[in-house]
Every structure is written in C-alpha cells, then in structure tokens.
Design a protein around this motif. Structure first.
Motif, short mmCIF file in Angstrom:
data_model
loop_
_atom_site.label_atom_id
_atom_site.label_comp_id
_atom_site.label_asym_id
_atom_site.label_seq_id
_atom_site.Cartn_x
_atom_site.Cartn_y
_atom_site.Cartn_z
N GLU A 90 -45.36 -84.71 -59.65
CA GLU A 90 -44.72 -83.48 -60.14
C GLU A 90 -44.03 -82.80 -58.97
O GLU A 90 -44.56 -82.72 -57.86
CB GLU A 90 -45.78 -82.53 -60.71
CG GLU A 90 -45.95 -82.64 -62.20
CD GLU A 90 -46.76 -81.48 -62.71
OE1 GLU A 90 -46.30 -80.78 -63.61
OE2 GLU A 90 -47.85 -81.26 -62.20
N LYS A 91 -42.85 -82.29 -59.22
CA LYS A 91 -42.12 -81.57 -58.19
C LYS A 91 -41.81 -80.17 -58.68
O LYS A 91 -41.56 -79.93 -59.85
CB LYS A 91 -40.80 -82.28 -57.85
CG LYS A 91 -40.99 -83.65 -57.22
CD LYS A 91 -39.68 -84.21 -56.68
CE LYS A 91 -38.71 -84.48 -57.78
NZ LYS A 91 -37.43 -85.03 -57.29
N VAL A 92 -41.80 -79.24 -57.75
CA VAL A 92 -41.43 -77.87 -58.06
C VAL A 92 -40.24 -77.49 -57.20
O VAL A 92 -40.31 -77.64 -55.97
CB VAL A 92 -42.60 -76.90 -57.82
CG1 VAL A 92 -42.13 -75.48 -58.03
CG2 VAL A 92 -43.75 -77.23 -58.73
N LYS B 133 -47.99 -80.69 -56.73
CA LYS B 133 -46.74 -79.94 -56.69
C LYS B 133 -46.21 -79.77 -55.27
O LYS B 133 -46.98 -79.59 -54.33
CB LYS B 133 -46.94 -78.56 -57.33
CG LYS B 133 -47.35 -78.62 -58.80
CD LYS B 133 -47.63 -77.23 -59.33
CE LYS B 133 -48.07 -77.29 -60.80
NZ LYS B 133 -48.41 -75.95 -61.33
N LEU B 134 -44.90 -79.85 -55.15
CA LEU B 134 -44.22 -79.56 -53.89
C LEU B 134 -43.55 -78.20 -53.99
O LEU B 134 -43.06 -77.82 -55.05
CB LEU B 134 -43.16 -80.62 -53.59
CG LEU B 134 -43.63 -82.06 -53.36
CD1 LEU B 134 -42.42 -82.97 -53.16
CD2 LEU B 134 -44.57 -82.15 -52.18
N ASN B 135 -43.53 -77.48 -52.88
CA ASN B 135 -42.80 -76.22 -52.90
C ASN B 135 -41.32 -76.46 -52.64
O ASN B 135 -40.88 -77.62 -52.55
CB ASN B 135 -43.40 -75.22 -51.89
CG ASN B 135 -43.28 -75.71 -50.45
OD1 ASN B 135 -42.56 -76.67 -50.15
ND2 ASN B 135 -43.98 -75.05 -49.54
N SER B 136 -40.55 -75.43 -52.49
CA SER B 136 -39.10 -75.58 -52.32
C SER B 136 -38.74 -76.29 -51.03
O SER B 136 -37.64 -76.81 -50.87
CB SER B 136 -38.42 -74.20 -52.37
OG SER B 136 -38.94 -73.37 -51.35
N ARG B 137 -39.67 -76.31 -50.08
CA ARG B 137 -39.42 -76.99 -48.80
C ARG B 137 -39.95 -78.42 -48.80
O ARG B 137 -40.05 -79.06 -47.77
CB ARG B 137 -40.05 -76.20 -47.66
CG ARG B 137 -39.47 -74.79 -47.49
CD ARG B 137 -40.13 -74.07 -46.34
NE ARG B 137 -39.57 -72.74 -46.14
CZ ARG B 137 -40.02 -71.64 -46.72
NH1 ARG B 137 -41.04 -71.74 -47.57
NH2 ARG B 137 -39.47 -70.48 -46.50
N LYS B 138 -40.35 -78.89 -50.00
CA LYS B 138 -40.84 -80.26 -50.21
C LYS B 138 -42.13 -80.54 -49.42
O LYS B 138 -42.32 -81.64 -48.91
CB LYS B 138 -39.75 -81.28 -49.85
CG LYS B 138 -38.52 -81.17 -50.75
CD LYS B 138 -37.53 -82.27 -50.46
CE LYS B 138 -36.32 -82.15 -51.39
NZ LYS B 138 -35.33 -83.22 -51.16
N THR B 139 -42.99 -79.56 -49.33
CA THR B 139 -44.32 -79.75 -48.74
C THR B 139 -45.37 -79.46 -49.80
O THR B 139 -45.18 -78.57 -50.64
CB THR B 139 -44.55 -78.81 -47.53
OG1 THR B 139 -44.46 -77.45 -47.97
CG2 THR B 139 -43.52 -79.05 -46.44
#
Length: 482
Positions: free
Chosen positions: A479-481, A336-342
């Motif tokens: 997966e992205k978040v 998963k990535l957080n909202s900052r794409k990390t």
C-alpha cells in the motif's frame, strides 16, 4: 490510497515496491563498510579482551570468515531477487510463510534491541566529556534526533550514514597508522612498553585458556551484526546488480583491516591486562599513548559509530515491518509510505520501543549494555541461520532446474553455508553455557511463544496464509500513501 502488485519481481529481480531508489553506489558501499564497524568493536571488545586476552584477535578472524560465508550466500540470493526485507522474503519463499513471519519479526526485534544497545553506548561515551549528564538523558536526545533523520527521506538517511561511516573508516585507519608509529618509532608515553611481544608475553596468547576464548564468540558475533544490512538496501539501491556484489566482495578486506588489524595494533601498543568491560579499548589505548586530545577524538569516533548503527536500525525496522504488512503478517498500517516514500508508521513504532533502552539506562545503567547485546545476538544468529538455510534450499532448486541461477554464485555452493550453519549452532550452545549471556535464551523462548500465538491468530483470520511459500512464494501487495 491505492494498492499495487509487485510485477514479476522474481523474474526481473527489480521489484516496484513504491520505495525511492535513492541510495547511490557510494552510499551503499559506505553502508556496507560502516556495518562492519560498530559498537560491538569499539565498546564490546573491551570485555572480550578481558576474557580472552590477545586470542580475541583470532576469534574475530574466525567469526569474520563465517560472516563472509553468510554474506556470499546472501549475495547470491540478492542477485537472484533483490528486494527490501530480503531475509524474510527468502525465508518465506524457500521455507514457507511461517518462517518468513518469524524471520521478519525477529530481525525487527534484533534492530530494536540493537538500537537500545547503541543508545546505551552513546550515552556512556557522552560521560567522557560530561559525567554529570545522566545516561538516560543522552540516550533520549539521540533517539529523537535520529528519528527525525529517518522520517525525512532515504536520501537523507543514506547521506548521514555515508558521513558516519566515513568518520569511522578514516579514524580506524588513523588509529592503525598512529599505533604502528608508536611501535616502530617509539614516540609517545606508551613508546617504552609498546611491543609486538605484548601479544604473548603476559601469560601467553591464550592467557585464560582456549575455552574462555571460545566463550567470547557470542560477544564477537554481536560486533558483526549489521553487515547484512546491505541486503535490506536492495530495494532502494540505484543499481543493485552492480553495487551489491562489490559491497559484499570487499568484506574480507574490511574485516582484516578494521578488526584484525586494529586489534593487533591496539594489543601490541597496550598489554591486554589493562583493558576491561565498560570502557572502549580504543579510548583507553589512545589515552595511554598520551597524544593531546587523542582520547577525546577517539571517543567522538566511537560515539559516531554508535549513532551510525542506531540510525541503520531505525531504517531497517521500518522496512522489515512494511514487508511483513505487505504479506498480511503485520498490521496494514505498517505497509504505508508517507509522501517522502518512507515507512513512517513502522519507523515511529520501532523508535517508540527503542525508548525502552532509555528506561533501562535509567533503571540499570551498569547492566543495560550486557542485557540488550545478548538478546540482539540471539536474534541476529536466527536471521543468519535463515539466510543460510534459504541459500541451501535455493541451490537445491537451481540444481534441480526449478529456478534460474543467480549472477553472483557463492563459492563452494551450499557447502560453505552448511559450515557456517554448524558454526552458528555451536555459538548458540556457548550462549546457553554462559550464565551472563543466557538471559537472551529466556527472552528467545518468550519471543517464540509470542510469535507462535501471533501466527495462530493470523491463521484463524486468514486460513490461506499458510498455503503460500515453498520454492516460489506468493507475490506481496504494497500500500502506498501519496
């Protein structure tokens, strides 16, 4: 929460992994340069000089040639298919899923352990100014600060790493210029004894014999860990087809200047018998020169080098865990990535384990650096071997017409990859022979057992896992978040 497939990544070489392509050309160049200047040079060179004398210069040069072969092999693979988590991806594609699994987890381990080494070195450097501060306290503070930097965004990581690397590069060039001034003009407290003849006047160029010099290669190879980090940045570089070849092709000059050149000057200014393990030879040399504040400035630079490498380690571990998760070889939370794409979850878990280095600095502060560097070297050698074997398999597939040729072919084709592979096997035997470094092979054996158990468990849960790979690996899901 959504899931998206990589779209024709092998054909286009431009995977959509959900990352932000936030690393510009100047940042990738500096990450590549900074990867060649780390605590292995600034701190580890002291112990290597004590063992090998002036011949350590030749050992760094020899290892540097092999590293260039490895990086050109990696460069050819990167321009064939630039992806974040590249080493594991190439091992998965050309050797099979099991090797991708082992390589990804082993590279992750390398950076976790390297992070421990860098924290240890940074804490030692703080003693220069504040000897009363316990090593573990300094290590903990640095761990928390760098963790925050890596959670914000890849742009912030790239900018911090750019300036860390700029400090290191500027400082080493300055050291070389000052050292040459001492040698040619004779100024400073070291001027009377500084001479190029220091390279052979004290029991010769190989004062302890060629065998002792060769035994330093495992420590020397640790100094080059992180040069391959430029491959991990491929998935977040703005223009990988342009920036990656340029970064790799400048490697020989970086080795000549930052390793061979710097050590030539240092060992000419100060005779090799004055250096010892546990102390930066650069700090010692400039303390000997007697320039006001010089030793303190150099100590700040080597502290920066340690923090730079630890910063890179946090970056790399999160990306490698995400690649493993995308291939169902690690818990899906790591994908998963957080909202900052990390990849915040992977970074957090990795940093927590780096905290073991803080414990080592509390329990065995005098042995912490030796233990962690030997384990990191073994993990790094495995990673480099997988790059080379993957490159050999890739060239065979290209020659057979099964895969398209890369736009950045390695000189000598697979031949130099074979040479580098044999060299790394030789270094592994040297590690086994060295009683101080041998501990890493015990750790490696335990790690191999753990990976074998982990793979068997994954196969039970997903019998299709081992059917992927070969010359064309399967396409992972990410997966992205938001």
């Amino acid at each position: 929460m959504t899931s998206s497939k990589v779209t024709d990544e092998k054909a286009t070489g431009t995977p959509e992994e959900g990352y932000e392509r936030g690393l510009g050309s100047r940042q990738v160049q500096m990450i590549a340069i900074g990867g060649a200047i780390g605590v292995g040079l600034f701190m580890g060179a002291g112990a290597n000089i004590a063992k090998a004398g002036p011949s350590i210069i030749l050992m760094y040069a020899l290892a540097g040639v092999v590293i260039f072969f490895i990086m050109r092999a990696l460069g050819e693979l990167l321009l064939y298919r630039p992806v974040s988590g590249s080493f594991a991806e190439y091992a998965r594609e050309f050797l099979g899923p099991f090797f991708g699994f082992v390589t990804g987890w082993t590279y992750w381990l390398m950076w976790v352990v390297t992070g421990m080494a860098e924290l240890t070195a940074a804490a030692i450097y703080i003693h220069f100014w504040f000897p009363e501060i316990p090593q573990w306290v300094s290590a903990l503070v640095f761990l928390v600060v760098l963790f925050g930097v890596n959670l914000i965004s890849v742009k912030i990581f790239g900018e911090v790493e750019f300036w860390f690397s700029m400090i290191k590069v500027t400082a080493i060039i300055g050291m070389i210029v000052i050292g040459l001034g001492v040698l040619t003009l004779g100024f400073s407290d070291a001027g009377d004894t500084a001479t190029v003849s220091n390279l052979w006047s004290h029991n010769g160029f190989f004062p302890n014999g060629i065998g002792s010099s060769l035994m330093t290669l495992q420590g020397v190879m640790f100094a080059y860990l992180a040069v391959e980090l430029v491959g991990v940045t491929a998935g977040e570089s703005e223009n990988p087809e342009k920036t990656l070849p340029k970064a790799i092709n400048t490697l020989p000059w970086r080795i000549i200047v930052f390793y061979v050149g710097a050590l030539l000057v240092i060992l000419s200014v100060v005779k090799w018998t004055e250096f010892s393990a546990g102390e930066s030879p650069f700090v010692h040399a400039f303390g000997k020169i007697g320039i006001p504040l010089a030793a303190g400035i150099v100590n700040f630079v080597v502290l920066t080098a340690a923090l730079s490498s630890c910063n890179s380690g946090m970056y790399s571990t999160g990306r490698m865990l995400r690649d493993l998760a995308a291939n169902s070889e690690a818990p899906q939370a790591f994908g998963k990535l957080n909202s900052r794409k990390t990849p915040a979850v992977g970074i957090t878990v990795s940093v927590a384990l780096m905290g073991i280095g803080v414990v080592l600095n509390y329990v065995v502060p005098e042995k912490a650096f030796l233990y962690v560097t030997s384990v990191a070297t073994a993990a790094g050698i495995w990673t480099w071997m997988m790059i080379l074997v993957s490159h050999i398999r890739y060239r065979a597939a290209v020659d057979a017409g099964r895969l398209r040729a890369s736009s950045f072919p390695a000189p000598g084709g697979a031949l130099f990859s074979w040479v580098a592979l044999l060299f790394l096997i030789g270094v592994t035997f040297m590690i086994a022979y060295d009683k101080d470094a041998r501990i890493c092979l015990y750790v490696a054996a335990g790690w191999a057992v753990a990976l074998g158990i982990g793979w068997a468990a994954l196969k039970r849960r997903n019998p299709q896992l081992g059917e992927r790979g070969g010359d064309r690996g399967g396409e992972p899901e990410f997966e992205k978040v938001g």
